[in-house]
Design an enzyme around this catalytic site. Structure first.
Site, PDB file in Angstrom:
ATOM      1  CB  SER A 170      -0.952  -0.044   1.194  1.00  0.00           C
ATOM      2  OG  SER A 170      -1.993   0.881   1.051  1.00  0.00           O
ATOM      3  CD  GLU A 264      -6.059  -3.870  -3.984  1.00  0.00           C
ATOM      4  OE1 GLU A 264      -5.606  -2.863  -3.412  1.00  0.00           O
ATOM      5  OE2 GLU A 264      -5.529  -4.984  -3.905  1.00  0.00           O
ATOM      6  CG  HIS A 294      -5.719  -2.518   0.140  1.00  0.00           C
ATOM      7  ND1 HIS A 294      -4.924  -2.182  -0.930  1.00  0.00           N
ATOM      8  CD2 HIS A 294      -5.212  -1.838   1.209  1.00  0.00           C
ATOM      9  CE1 HIS A 294      -3.988  -1.341  -0.534  1.00  0.00           C
ATOM     10  NE2 HIS A 294      -4.134  -1.124   0.755  1.00  0.00           N
TER      11      HIS A 294
END
Length: 318
Positions: A170, A264, A294
């Protein structure tokens, strides 16, 4: 499953299988946890941010698969850091520098060790974790400076750049790519390879998945991402490659391994990055995991183990 490869052994894959009844039941049991995490990632006020940070610390303590691992905390010039090392016999020739996610707003050693310990187990590599300073208390470029400080520590220890893999998930995937852009700007040697799990590469939010997958993403919301962008960048140019690595020049980048879940809102961030890397003739492999969300790699499900094993094979085959 469709695939296209560039060059040998690199390319694009959609990974899918038919879930068994047992696996489907297991995923249903995870739904309340995922709903709670989505609520956390929807919060934008100060109280919500503190809840998020507490939830991630707790998640790290509960989920980290530390069996068979050594955890050795220390600090790098005052910055909290730690080594995760497999207890089994292994070569210490190579290392992974791990950048945690959390939207630049949260995360730390306890959260980072969830995936870091899985990577250590899958590869046999020592993994260095560190706690970069967080927004909104600290904004860009503080986080990148801290990543560079961790990289310099590995160089000080005698690791050559070609023996270090940089990995992140991320926002940590963003920092993984931004670090490499920064090292190249400085004329320095680049890492051996990059591992990016659901990287946040475009803080402008231009990808189609930000709208198309907003209703099916069980983890992230656009409101949360927008608040994180404001806190992290404080008005800085969102197309600066050190902020949004997607917009940088990837010429000469090391091999890159990308994983993203099909469901996602950051899906486009990986798809567009993959395209840019191939245009720059960078060896890159992208895995799209069907039906996944995610950072599904963190969860105790079969596909998470398969995904981390795939990363391990990629690194061991380099």
């Amino acid at each position: 499953m469709s695939s296209r490869w560039f060059p040998e052994g690199f390319g694009f894959k959609v990974l899918q299988d038919k879930a068994t009844d047992k696996e489907q039941m297991g995923e249903k049991k995870l739904q309340p946890i995922m709903a709670a995490l989505r609520n956390v990632h929807s919060a934008i006020d100060d109280m919500g941010l503190e809840r998020q940070r507490q939830a991630q610390r707790l998640l790290g303590k509960l989920v980290s698969p530390m069996l068979g691992m050594q955890y050795q905390p220390f600090d790098i010039d005052g910055m909290p850091a730690a080594w995760i090392r497999p207890e089994r016999g292994h070569s210490r020739k190579n290392a992974i520098l791990y950048c945690h996610g959390g939207g630049f707003l949260s995360g730390g050693l306890s959260y980072a060790r969830i995936l870091a310990s899985k990577l250590a187990s899958a590869t046999g590599f020592d993994v260095l974790l560190f706690e970069y300073r967080l927004a909104p208390e600290f904004s860009f470029p503080t986080q990148l400076e801290d990543v560079l400080r961790a990289w310099d520590h590995l160089m000080y220890l005698g690791y050559g750049a070609g023996r270090v893999v940089v990995a992140g998930e991320s926002a940590g995937g963003n920092l993984t790519l931004a670090l490499t852009h920064k090292l190249r700007q400085q004329g320095r040697k680049l890492p051996r390879a990059l591992i990016c799990m659901s990287p946040w590469t475009d803080l402008t939010g231009s990808g189609e998945s930000r709208k198309e997958r907003a209703e099916i993403d069980p983890m992230l919301t656009n409101d949360y991402l927008a608040s994180a962008v404001r806190a992290y960048t404080r008005g800085h140019d969102l197309k600066d490659p050190l902020v949004s690595p997607l917009f940088g020049d990837f010429t000469g980048f090391p091999p890159v391994f990308l994983q993203v879940g099909e469901n996602e809102i950051l899906y486009s961030d990986s798809i567009l990055l993959h395209e840019r890397l191939l245009q720059a003739q960078v060896p890159c492999r992208l895995e799209v995991w069907e039906g996944m969300w995610h950072l599904f790699q963190m969860f105790p499900i079969k596909k998470a183990g398969e995904a981390v094993s795939s990363i391990g094979r990629f690194l061991l085959d380099l």
